[in-house]
Design a protein around this motif. Structure first.
Motif, PDB file in Angstrom:
ATOM      1  N   ALA A 601       0.818  -1.215   0.000  1.00 32.41           N
ATOM      2  CA  ALA A 601       0.000   0.000   0.000  1.00 32.41           C
ATOM      3  C   ALA A 601       0.849   1.261   0.000  1.00 32.41           C
ATOM      4  N   LYS A 602       2.033   1.207   0.615  1.00 37.11           N
ATOM      5  CA  LYS A 602       2.912   2.371   0.650  1.00 37.11           C
ATOM      6  C   LYS A 602       3.712   2.543  -0.645  1.00 37.11           C
ATOM      7  N   HIS A 603       3.747   1.519  -1.462  1.00 40.61           N
ATOM      8  CA  HIS A 603       4.577   1.550  -2.670  1.00 40.61           C
ATOM      9  C   HIS A 603       4.129   2.654  -3.614  1.00 40.61           C
ATOM     10  N   THR A 604       5.074   3.522  -3.988  1.00 37.94           N
ATOM     11  CA  THR A 604       4.792   4.597  -4.937  1.00 37.94           C
ATOM     12  C   THR A 604       5.624   4.475  -6.209  1.00 37.94           C
ATOM     13  N   GLY A 605       6.630   3.617  -6.161  1.00 42.27           N
ATOM     14  CA  GLY A 605       7.554   3.523  -7.284  1.00 42.27           C
ATOM     15  C   GLY A 605       8.662   4.552  -7.230  1.00 42.27           C
ATOM     16  N   GLN A 606       8.643   5.399  -6.213  1.00 39.32           N
ATOM     17  CA  GLN A 606       9.661   6.426  -6.015  1.00 39.32           C
ATOM     18  C   GLN A 606      10.260   6.271  -4.624  1.00 39.32           C
ATOM     19  N   GLU A 607      11.549   6.601  -4.511  1.00 40.01           N
ATOM     20  CA  GLU A 607      12.175   6.561  -3.187  1.00 40.01           C
ATOM     21  C   GLU A 607      11.497   7.569  -2.263  1.00 40.01           C
ATOM     22  N   PRO A 608      11.334   7.226  -0.977  1.00 39.25           N
ATOM     23  CA  PRO A 608      11.836   6.028  -0.304  1.00 39.25           C
ATOM     24  C   PRO A 608      10.817   4.895  -0.216  1.00 39.25           C
ATOM     25  N   PHE A 609       9.767   4.952  -1.065  1.00 39.43           N
ATOM     26  CA  PHE A 609       8.724   3.929  -1.008  1.00 39.43           C
ATOM     27  C   PHE A 609       8.649   3.158  -2.327  1.00 39.43           C
ATOM     28  N   ASN A 610       9.808   2.677  -2.757  1.00 41.03           N
ATOM     29  CA  ASN A 610       9.901   1.950  -4.015  1.00 41.03           C
ATOM     30  C   ASN A 610      10.230   0.494  -3.726  1.00 41.03           C
ATOM     31  N   VAL A 611       9.225  -0.341  -3.655  1.00 43.98           N
ATOM     32  CA  VAL A 611       9.428  -1.752  -3.331  1.00 43.98           C
ATOM     33  C   VAL A 611      10.144  -2.436  -4.494  1.00 43.98           C
ATOM     34  N   PRO A 612      11.238  -3.186  -4.239  1.00 44.46           N
ATOM     35  CA  PRO A 612      11.932  -3.892  -5.329  1.00 44.46           C
ATOM     36  C   PRO A 612      10.978  -4.797  -6.098  1.00 44.46           C
ATOM     37  N   ASP A 613      11.206  -4.917  -7.390  1.00 43.15           N
ATOM     38  CA  ASP A 613      10.284  -5.665  -8.265  1.00 43.15           C
ATOM     39  C   ASP A 613      10.028  -7.076  -7.765  1.00 43.15           C
ATOM     40  N   LYS A 614      11.109  -7.787  -7.388  1.00 42.32           N
ATOM     41  CA  LYS A 614      10.917  -9.184  -6.990  1.00 42.32           C
ATOM     42  C   LYS A 614      10.121  -9.299  -5.686  1.00 42.32           C
ATOM     43  N   VAL A 615      10.273  -8.315  -4.798  1.00 43.73           N
ATOM     44  CA  VAL A 615       9.505  -8.320  -3.559  1.00 43.73           C
ATOM     45  C   VAL A 615       8.043  -7.998  -3.854  1.00 43.73           C
ATOM     46  N   LEU A 616       7.831  -6.990  -4.690  1.00 45.20           N
ATOM     47  CA  LEU A 616       6.468  -6.581  -5.033  1.00 45.20           C
ATOM     48  C   LEU A 616       5.715  -7.695  -5.740  1.00 45.20           C
ATOM     49  N   ALA A 617       6.372  -8.349  -6.682  1.00 39.82           N
ATOM     50  CA  ALA A 617       5.708  -9.420  -7.439  1.00 39.82           C
ATOM     51  C   ALA A 617       5.313 -10.566  -6.513  1.00 39.82           C
ATOM     52  N   THR A 618       6.197 -10.923  -5.597  1.00 36.45           N
ATOM     53  CA  THR A 618       5.902 -12.022  -4.671  1.00 36.45           C
ATOM     54  C   THR A 618       4.761 -11.648  -3.741  1.00 36.45           C
ATOM     55  N   ALA A 619       4.767 -10.403  -3.273  1.00 39.30           N
ATOM     56  CA  ALA A 619       3.715  -9.952  -2.365  1.00 39.30           C
ATOM     57  C   ALA A 619       2.368  -9.886  -3.078  1.00 39.30           C
ATOM     58  N   GLU A 620       2.360  -9.311  -4.270  1.00 36.17           N
ATOM     59  CA  GLU A 620       1.085  -9.165  -4.997  1.00 36.17           C
ATOM     60  C   GLU A 620       0.517 -10.521  -5.408  1.00 36.17           C
ATOM     61  N   ALA A 621       1.377 -11.508  -5.621  1.00 31.71           N
ATOM     62  CA  ALA A 621       0.905 -12.861  -5.934  1.00 31.71           C
ATOM     63  C   ALA A 621       0.453 -13.606  -4.684  1.00 31.71           C
ATOM     64  N   GLN A 622       0.630 -12.951  -3.520  1.00 33.50           N
ATOM     65  CA  GLN A 622       0.267 -13.538  -2.225  1.00 33.50           C
ATOM     66  C   GLN A 622       0.932 -14.891  -2.006  1.00 33.50           C
ATOM     67  N   ARG A 623       2.182 -14.971  -2.429  1.00 36.70           N
ATOM     68  CA  ARG A 623       2.975 -16.162  -2.133  1.00 36.70           C
ATOM     69  C   ARG A 623       3.535 -15.994  -0.722  1.00 36.70           C
ATOM     70  N   PHE A 624       2.725 -16.303   0.244  1.00 37.89           N
ATOM     71  CA  PHE A 624       3.083 -16.080   1.643  1.00 37.89           C
ATOM     72  C   PHE A 624       3.858 -17.252   2.237  1.00 37.89           C
ATOM     73  N   GLY A 625       3.726 -18.428   1.622  1.00 37.50           N
ATOM     74  CA  GLY A 625       4.375 -19.605   2.196  1.00 37.50           C
ATOM     75  C   GLY A 625       3.832 -19.879   3.580  1.00 37.50           C
ATOM     76  N   PRO A 626       4.653 -20.458   4.456  1.00 37.70           N
ATOM     77  CA  PRO A 626       4.178 -20.769   5.816  1.00 37.70           C
ATOM     78  C   PRO A 626       4.281 -19.575   6.771  1.00 37.70           C
ATOM     79  N   TRP A 627       4.542 -18.369   6.236  1.00 39.82           N
ATOM     80  CA  TRP A 627       4.842 -17.232   7.107  1.00 39.82           C
ATOM     81  C   TRP A 627       3.646 -16.320   7.338  1.00 39.82           C
ATOM     82  N   LYS A 628       2.480 -16.733   6.881  1.00 39.62           N
ATOM     83  CA  LYS A 628       1.254 -15.949   7.099  1.00 39.62           C
ATOM     84  C   LYS A 628       0.763 -16.115   8.529  1.00 39.62           C
ATOM     85  N   ASP A 629       0.482 -14.999   9.185  1.00 36.07           N
ATOM     86  CA  ASP A 629      -0.070 -15.035  10.541  1.00 36.07           C
ATOM     87  C   ASP A 629      -1.540 -15.418  10.447  1.00 36.07           C
ATOM     88  N   PRO A 630      -1.993 -16.417  11.223  1.00 34.64           N
ATOM     89  CA  PRO A 630      -3.377 -16.881  11.100  1.00 34.64           C
ATOM     90  C   PRO A 630      -4.417 -15.833  11.491  1.00 34.64           C
TER      91      PRO A 630
END
Length: 724
Positions: A601-630
């Motif tokens: 939600a904070k990602h703007t594509g500009q510093e200091p709120f520019n989430v790296p592409d690989k992090v953003l893609a993983t987050a948006e795909a909701q690939r949470f793995g076993p690390w999701k808080d129930p």
């Protein structure tokens, strides 16, 4: 001493809450039943065994001004991204920008050594108060007192460090009521294993610094190495991972609100034992001047760094440090005012004074307070000059290094025990590493601009505060054109900024330095004379404080009748806490956890709120793995606790009642910055990276298979891969 003076009237009670930075020895004095009720599931002696002088707390290590924690028996240490930033910068270039890209070594051969990086593992703590105070001659004046105490501290350290790979210090508690010899093993081969991209490790930048809600992954992993026989050794390809006796397994289940946690580490310095008027001086003069001077230096570095990609990398580490201190100063000012801390301290002092007078007790303490207040007024006469000289290191590197080389040459001519502590033989390897390491921080356009700013300020000082070296080399009044020309000539004729020449100067005598006829060295030699004279003045003042402050603290402790936590002094401490949110102002309540969705939600594509592409893609795909808080139904990123922390706690392990690591401390909230002067449980909150965010990054984003297997998170033996 069978009982330390710091433990005067120490009885554990629920009223302790999160306040208190307790030493390992003090933990054993706390009521085990109270600790168990708070959530500690380990016997206190598991934390610290007085017979052995060690315990689980020794898993928390000193990482060069920060804290860290062993998280494996194979020498892996987790700390903050900003605490190992210098290693990342050291190996970065415009062609291989590890600062922006991050770094993962997926086999040990690819791990990056950190020049001058060291890790200290605590080994023992010994009360040496009687030995130190016994050296002060009867009727000694303040300077003689200081020198006697300093000499004894040096002797105790020298004896302690006769063992190989040992680093010792004599730490002062409560202004000189107690002195403790701290013995640690020093590991000199430290290598970077993983650092996330800067846009993760510093997500939010200075906008979010000291703020909540926070979504920063301020963590990194390094490894300590030893010689094959297990002894400490400098970097060598033959070295092997350090075998850590104590380490904190990662708590894959993380934390939840109201859970008990402990923060372990090496908090630097707090000021709660200051007199109210001493606090008022910090408020009225020190912090405003930090904002003024550091603010100018930040503007210079940002302006010059923006002109050159290599320059931007060169100034990055210095800029990061200046930004942190600059914003901290603003928070201190705001917090002192908001919490009426000085007024409360004044009221507390008066209560002690009234009690002492009524009871006819501690007359020495009352006289000591009166003299301390009188001496405070005397220090104001040359305050601005002293501030500039005391903060030389914040500015241009060239003059700072020239002063260091000049002072080293002069100090080397003395017997070791008569030198200033920072120039003793035990410090020379560190000093040389520092002078070598500074090469990565040098950027000539910024250098010249910073020195010009310093000269302008020095030339504006009043007649009683002149800096003679500045007047001699640049004249008594500021002229933009003349000063710039003189600075150009100073640097053009100097070899101080050339690494090979600087390292040669490191071993030279004062006569040899003078014979070089290097203009920057000449400036440094004269500036060093004034810095040394100021140090002598500060030594005399400290001698007076050593004579007076313990007397006043005796009265304060006697009046309290309850635990009084000692100020932080960079020694190993523990603070007990709960995970909880807070209300910063009327009508607002902050929950204690943030999530990956908040990062997106904070990602703007500009510093200091520019989430790296690989992090953003993983987050948006909701690939949470076993690390999701129930409960959160998301990956937790950061969490709050009400631990009593300060600078130096950066990188501190935050562990649960079982001794498992649940997070890594990296900040305080804005409303809690002035916690250094007084603890306010309503807003005392520290900020931690949730271990599940660490594991999500390693697992889902980086696929750091070998590292995860080594940590026991993935099954099977580590599989060697290529670094990336």
């Amino acid at each position: 001493m069978k009982k330390t003076l710091l433990l005067l009237a120490l009885v554990a009670a629920p009223a302790l809450a999160g306040e208190g930075k307790w030493t390992p020895q003090q933990v054993l004095e706390l009521d085990p039943a109270w600790l168990k009720a708070q959530g500690l599931q380990l016997p206190p002696k598991r934390l610290w065994d007085p017979k052995r002088g060690t315990g689980l707390l020794a898993g928390a290590v000193n990482v060069g001004g920060c804290s860290g924690a062993f998280i494996s028996s194979t020498g892996l240490v987790i700390t903050n991204h900003h605490c190992v930033f210098s290693i990342v910068q050291e190996h970065s270039s415009p062609q291989r920008d590890l600062i922006s890209q991050g770094f993962l070594a997926t086999n040990r051969e690819a791990e990056l050594p950190g020049k001058g990086s060291r890790i200290q593992v605590p080994r023992s703590f010994t009360d040496v108060t009687q030995q130190v105070l016994a050296t002060v001659p009867e009727g000694a004046d303040d300077l003689v007192r200081f020198k006697a105490i300093e000499r004894k501290q040096k002797e105790l350290v020298a004896e302690c460090e006769k063992r190989p790979a040992t680093r010792c210090q004599v730490s002062t508690f409560d202004g000189g009521l107690q002195y403790v010899l701290v013995d640690a093993v020093e590991l000199a081969d430290v290598r970077l294993v993983y650092a996330p991209p800067r846009a993760v490790g510093e997500f939010g930048g200075e906008v979010d610094n000291w703020m909540w809600p926070r979504h920063t992954g301020d963590f990194a992993i390094v490894r300590a190495y030893t010689a094959p026989d297990g002894t400490s050794a400098p970097y060598s390809a033959q070295n092997v991972p350090h075998k850590a006796e104590f380490f904190f397994p990662l708590a894959t289940q993380g934390v939840k609100p109201n859970q008990f946690v402990m923060v372990l580490g090496y908090p630097g310095i707090t000021f709660r034992a200051m007199l109210a008027e001493e606090m008022a001086e910090r408020q009225a003069r020190f912090y405003p001047r930090v904002i003024d001077v550091y603010g100018e230096y930040i503007r210079i570095l940002e302006e010059e760094g923006a002109k050159d990609p290599a320059g931007k990398i060169a100034v990055a580490s210095t800029l990061k440090s200046l930004h942190n201190r600059y914003k901290n100063a603003g928070g201190q000012l705001e917090g002192l005012k908001r919490g009426a801390i000085i007024e409360k301290q004044r009221e507390a002092e008066e209560a002690v004074a009234r009690w002492a007078e009524k009871k006819g007790k501690h007359p020495e303490g009352l006289r000591a307070r009166s003299e301390l207040l009188g001496r405070l007024k005397d220090t104001g006469k040359t305050w601005e000059r002293e501030f500039l000289l005391n903060n030389l290191r914040a500015g241009a590197k060239g003059p700072t290094m020239a002063v260091t080389l000049a002072r080293l040459a002069r100090e080397r001519a003395k017997p070791d025990l008569e030198r200033e502590p920072e120039f003793m033989e035990r410090e020379l390897a560190r000093l040389k590493d520092q002078l070598e390491r500074e090469q990565k921080n040098l950027f000539l356009p910024a250098e010249k601009h910073l020195l010009k700013a310093f000269v302008r300020r020095a030339q504006a000082l009043g007649p009683e505060e002149r800096i003679a070296a500045v007047d001699k080399h640049f004249g008594p009044t500021f002229s933009e054109k003349d000063v710039a020309a003189k600075i150009d000539a100073l640097y053009a004729g100097s070899k101080v900024l050339t690494l090979a020449d600087r390292l040669a100067m490191f071993g030279e005598t004062e006569a040899q330095l003078v014979a070089r006829k290097d203009p920057l060295l000449a400036f440094g030699l004269e500036l060093a004379t004034e810095v040394t004279a100021l140090d002598a003045l500060k030594d005399r003042r400290e001698g007076a404080a050593q004579r007076l402050r313990p007397e006043w603290r005796r009265a304060v402790l006697a009046h309290a009748g309850k635990p009084v936590a000692p100020d932080a002094n960079s020694t190993l401490r523990v603070t007990f806490a709960k995970v909880q949110g807070y209300s910063p102002r009327d009508g607002v309540f902050y929950t204690p956890q943030t999530t990956l969705s908040g990062v997106v939600a904070k990602h703007t594509g500009q510093e200091p709120f520019n989430v790296p592409d690989k992090v953003l893609a993983t987050a948006e795909a909701q690939r949470f793995g076993p690390w999701k808080d129930p409960v959160l139904k998301d990956v937790p990123v950061d969490f709050l606790a009400d631990a009593d922390t300060t600078g130096g706690n950066s990188g501190s392990p935050t562990v649960n009642g079982k001794g498992e690591l649940v997070g890594v401390n990296f900040d305080r909230v804005w409303e809690n910055v002035s916690n250094d002067f007084g603890f306010n449980p309503d807003v005392a909150r520290n900020v931690n990276v949730d271990v599940r965010y660490v594991l999500w990054m390693l697992d889902q984003v980086e696929d750091a298979d070998a590292l995860l297997r080594e940590l026991g998170i993935r099954k099977g033996p580590p599989v060697a891969q290529e670094s990336r």
